[in-house]
Design an enzyme around this catalytic site. Structure first.
Site, PDB file in Angstrom:
ATOM      1  N   ASP A 168      -0.860  -4.879   3.166  1.00  0.00           N
ATOM      2  CA  ASP A 168      -1.170  -3.820   3.779  1.00  0.00           C
ATOM      3  C   ASP A 168      -0.664  -3.778   5.209  1.00  0.00           C
ATOM      4  OD1 ASP A 168      -2.667  -1.479   4.895  1.00  0.00           O
ATOM      5  OD2 ASP A 168      -4.599  -2.300   3.939  1.00  0.00           O
ATOM      6  N   GLU A 194       0.890  -1.255   0.090  1.00  0.00           N
ATOM      7  CA  GLU A 194      -0.126  -0.021   0.054  1.00  0.00           C
ATOM      8  C   GLU A 194       0.759   1.060   0.075  1.00  0.00           C
ATOM      9  OE1 GLU A 194      -3.625   2.344   2.604  1.00  0.00           O
ATOM     10  OE2 GLU A 194      -2.568   0.617   3.459  1.00  0.00           O
ATOM     11  N   ASP A 243      -6.440  -4.245   0.513  1.00  0.00           N
ATOM     12  CA  ASP A 243      -7.446  -4.141   1.396  1.00  0.00           C
ATOM     13  C   ASP A 243      -8.035  -5.568   1.396  1.00  0.00           C
ATOM     14  OD1 ASP A 243      -7.157  -1.340   2.548  1.00  0.00           O
ATOM     15  OD2 ASP A 243      -8.323  -0.696   0.377  1.00  0.00           O
ATOM     16  N   ILE A 245      -0.833  -1.790   7.684  1.00  0.00           N
ATOM     17  CA  ILE A 245      -1.931  -1.558   8.805  1.00  0.00           C
ATOM     18  C   ILE A 245      -3.185  -1.187   8.029  1.00  0.00           C
ATOM     19  CG2 ILE A 245      -2.587  -0.167  10.916  1.00  0.00           C
ATOM     20  CD1 ILE A 245       0.306   0.453  11.131  1.00  0.00           C
ATOM     21  N   ASP A 246      -4.101  -1.978   7.953  1.00  0.00           N
ATOM     22  CA  ASP A 246      -5.468  -1.926   7.548  1.00  0.00           C
ATOM     23  C   ASP A 246      -6.267  -1.399   8.812  1.00  0.00           C
ATOM     24  OD1 ASP A 246      -7.373  -2.334   5.338  1.00  0.00           O
ATOM     25  OD2 ASP A 246      -8.442  -3.501   6.719  1.00  0.00           O
ATOM     26  N   THR A 285      -6.034   2.281   9.644  1.00  0.00           N
ATOM     27  CA  THR A 285      -4.701   3.196  10.259  1.00  0.00           C
ATOM     28  C   THR A 285      -5.515   4.262  11.188  1.00  0.00           C
ATOM     29  OG1 THR A 285      -3.708   3.119   8.261  1.00  0.00           O
ATOM     30  CG2 THR A 285      -3.293   5.010   9.459  1.00  0.00           C
TER      31      THR A 285
END
Length: 292
Positions: free
Chosen positions: A109, A89, A238, A111-112, A114
């Site tokens: 990703d 990402e 995501d 930190i999905d 954030t």
């Protein structure tokens, strides 16, 4: 995870042949990796004041932890599998996004969720997936603050901390608990779509829920805590892990229109089964977004 020692299938990925055993080894490596790197998120989440920069809007941002976690993940993968493609990402934001091909491709990703992470709300996760031949082979979603690891290997089932998980048996929309997200976009057409779908579905379902993380929303469907989930404006990172986890838990994944799921389409509908998805999709208003 179910043993695949008796499977002799060999898969062609680019110029290299990968056996099911190779994917089993990748699965184990991935589980160990996200647990190790997740400690970075746990440590950083304890600090309420976090450094971040905005991206597309004042509520769409990236923290220094996003970048650090992505680098740790991608460096470890590149060292172990130097011939594999990497899509991340934060790298994509810097213009390094690569088109999905048949080559073994890791989609990351860091930190999905954030926004949750910035506020120390304990619903954020590492999402890590390996796709090959445009098919999800391995998917992991790890919420380190709650030590919850959702994982799946194609054909091997879905798990939460090593225990099998399954979608609910709900087939009637009137009995469904549905996950959805507003997202960070403030595009008027997108917001009209969100509002229209909320109004259309709300009188016909048990209720709505939202965790602030697409990956964790999908995992909630996979474990049977919710019955369906839909969203617009997502990106490949995501969804790449969550869709496999839902499918391996016995669930159904498609486009919001009811068509086949497309990882680059930026929209998804997950449900406990096709019957539930077929009731939802005709009720949804749609918005066309630029493809990944």
């Amino acid at each position: 995870m179910a043993s695949s020692s008796n499977i002799t299938q060999v898969l062609e990925t680019g110029s290299k042949k990968m056996s099911v055993g190779d994917y089993d080894e990748i699965y184990k490596f991935s589980c160990d990796l996200v647990k190790r790197v997740g400690a970075e998120i746990v440590a950083a989440s304890r600090v309420r004041e976090k450094l971040y920069e905005t991206k597309s809007s004042a509520i769409d941002f990236v923290t220094e932890t996003d970048g650090r976690v992505e680098k740790l993940l991608m460096d470890a993968i590149a060292k172990r599998y130097p011939d594999h493609v990497l899509i991340g990402e934060e790298s994509a934001v810097e213009g390094k996004h690569q088109e999905l091909t048949d080559a073994p491709t890791w989609i990351v990703d860091p930190i999905d969720g954030t926004m949750n992470f910035v506020h120390s709300f304990p619903c954020s996760a590492i999402s890590l997936a390996l796709w090959a031949n445009k098919t999800a082979e391995v998917g992991l979603v790890y919420n380190p603050t709650e030590n919850k690891l959702y994982s799946a290997r194609r054909g091997g089932g879905a798990f939460l901390n090593g225990d099998p998980i399954h979608v609910s048996g709900t087939k009637e929309l009137s009995q469904a608990l549905v996950m959805f997200e507003v997202g960070t976009s403030r595009d008027p057409a997108k917001l009209r779509c969100v509002a229209s779908n909320f109004a259309a579905l709300h009188p016909r379902i048990h209720g709505f829920r939202s965790l602030g993380s697409a990956a964790l929303d999908m995992c909630m469907v996979a474990q049977g805590g919710a019955d369906a989930y839909y969203e617009y404006g997502l990106h490949s990172w995501d969804m790449a892990a969550g869709v496999l986890i839902v499918r391996e838990a016995g669930g159904y994944v498609c486009d919001t229109t009811g068509a086949d799921f497309d990882l680059l389409s930026r929209r998804v509908l997950c449900a406990a089964n096709s019957e539930l998805a077929s009731q939802m999709s005709p009720m949804l208003a749609h918005v066309d977004l630029p493809r990944d």
